[in-house]
Enzyme design. Structure first.
Site, mmCIF file in Angstrom:
data_model
loop_
_atom_site.group_PDB
_atom_site.id
_atom_site.type_symbol
_atom_site.label_atom_id
_atom_site.label_comp_id
_atom_site.label_asym_id
_atom_site.label_seq_id
_atom_site.Cartn_x
_atom_site.Cartn_y
_atom_site.Cartn_z
ATOM 1 C CD GLU A 149 -2.775 -1.497 2.321
ATOM 2 O OE1 GLU A 149 -2.745 -0.685 3.247
ATOM 3 O OE2 GLU A 149 -3.493 -2.501 2.334
ATOM 4 C CG ASN A 190 -0.755 -6.758 -1.850
ATOM 5 O OD1 ASN A 190 -1.393 -7.223 -2.792
ATOM 6 N ND2 ASN A 190 -1.184 -6.808 -0.594
ATOM 7 C CG HIS A 226 -9.921 -5.526 0.459
ATOM 8 N ND1 HIS A 226 -10.152 -6.680 1.181
ATOM 9 C CD2 HIS A 226 -8.587 -5.320 0.519
ATOM 10 C CE1 HIS A 226 -9.017 -7.141 1.662
ATOM 11 N NE2 HIS A 226 -8.039 -6.330 1.271
ATOM 12 C CD GLU A 255 -4.712 -7.912 1.057
ATOM 13 O OE1 GLU A 255 -5.565 -7.236 1.658
ATOM 14 O OE2 GLU A 255 -3.492 -7.709 1.165
ATOM 15 C CG ASP A 257 -12.738 -8.698 1.460
ATOM 16 O OD1 ASP A 257 -12.841 -7.627 0.830
ATOM 17 O OD2 ASP A 257 -12.006 -8.826 2.459
#
Ligand code: G3I
Length: 340
Positions: A149, A190, A226, A255, A257
């Site tokens: 990030e 990432n 996300h 990741e 979701d």
């Protein structure tokens, strides 16, 4: 308990034939890894959780236990116990491990933020951390999220503790330290909100190009994903993955979701399934997309309701480990392969 499971299965319309073949088998046939983040507390306490991971996934990522605050809570006293247990679990179940994460602005130890270190001290401390942790796991991880990030959503650099201490060079330095300590692991940057083509993914792309041009050891880019059921998957996701692949990088969905405004209903679960499916189709369409990792696989152990008020039900399985439509969508996408 049983009645609730039955109601859910009926509402979801998921039949056993759609879930007979584990995702990891379907993914292997496509040359992709299918992974999950793992809550290592649940891994120890919850047998169903453990068994579902072993059966379903070919790779695991520690959700928290490789982060700096966990591996060096006390300065100079490394503690890799929980992370080592996950690595052993993965070996026993023929799974690969994705390391997460060496350099982040969050979940750093209190001793680090409260010591009043100079920029030079911070660079030294960061180097020790990266070298020590990457050395500890050397040869045991297939990939590392080395830098997590680095950008703001508008594409400017995040003014993190590391940026403040070292400027933009912290990224190149961390990659070089990690490569020296673990030459076999694929090294990634990432980030989130970089799935579509937008100012943030443009900034990441420019950074990746410049690192590669300088010979910095960068192997891949992680796209966290996300997302929300309401907004869907970005339409430019495949093109975005492909442009990074075209400059010689692996790409990974790291990741996933897809959260829902609670309460969930059939329509929302169906929209959620569409997002999970679209992401998998993007990965299938890009040869260099190596893995599709979900950030938790059961609504029982998901970070989402803790972080987003009134939202949840973001994963592939419900609280009772019944597969949801999203699971079936991922399975079907894998079974179908690339859509021409
Ligand atoms: O371990 C303590 C526990 O001792 C304490 O009792 C409890 C009280 O709240 O907190 C526990 O720590 C929590 C930790 O998760 C472990 O469960 C923290 O409060 C909580 O903030 C932390 O959240 C994690 C979050 O990163 C921190 O930023 C989530 O589990 C984890 O899923 C999340 O993961 C990140 C990725 O690393 C990077 N990308 C975004 C993603 C989601 O935020």
């Amino acid at each position: 308990m049983f009645a609730r499971a039955l109601i859910f299965a009926v509402v979801l319309g998921v039949t056993s034939s759609q879930t007979d073949t584990p995702l990891r088998t379907l993914a292997e046939a496509r040359g992709k890894l299918i992974g999950t983040a793992v809550d290592t507390t649940a891994l120890v306490t919850d047998r169903g959780y453990r068994e579902t991971i072993a059966r379903t996934f070919s790779s695991v990522t520690p959700e928290n236990v490789m982060k700096w605050e966990r591996v060096e809570h006390v300065r100079g006293v490394p503690d890799y116990t929980a992370a080592d247990q996950l690595v052993s679990f993965a070996k026993a179940n023929n799974q690969l491990v994705r390391g997460h994460t060496l350099v982040w602005h969050k979940q750093v130890p209190d001793w680090l933020t409260s010591a009043g270190f100079s920029g030079e001290d911070l660079a030294d401390v960061l180097r020790s951390h990266v070298v020590d942790e990457a050395s500890h796991f050397a040869g045991q991880l297939y990939a590392w999220d080395v830098v997590n990030e680095p950008f703001n959503d508008d594409g400017t650099w995040r003014t993190s503790i590391w940026y403040g201490a070292m400027g933009t060079e912290y990224v190149a330095q961390a990659l070089q330290w990690a490569r020296g300590a673990d030459p076999a692991a694929k090294l990634y940057i990432n980030d989130y909100n970089v799935e579509g083509i937008n100012p943030k993914s443009d900034a990441l792309y420019t950074l990746a190009q410049s690192l590669l041009a300088r010979g910095v050891p960068l192997d891949g880019i992680g796209f966290q994903a996300h997302l929300t059921a309401q907004h869907g998957a970005p339409t430019t996701f495949t093109a975005n993955l492909q442009r990074f692949a075209d400059i010689g990088l692996d790409v990974a969905i790291t990741e996933v979701d897809v959260r829902i405004a609670l309460p969930a209903d059939e329509d929302k679960l169906s929209k959620q399934a569409d997002v999970y499916r679209a992401l998998m189709q993007s990965c299938l369409a890009v040869d260099r997309c190596v893995s599709y990792t979900v950030w938790g696989f059961t609504d029982e152990h998901s970070w989402v309701p803790h972080a987003f008020n009134g939202q949840g039900a973001a994963t592939l399985f419900d609280e009772l480990l019944n597969p949801k439509p999203a699971y079936v969508a991922v399975a079907n996408a894998l079974a179908e392969g690339v859509i021409p």
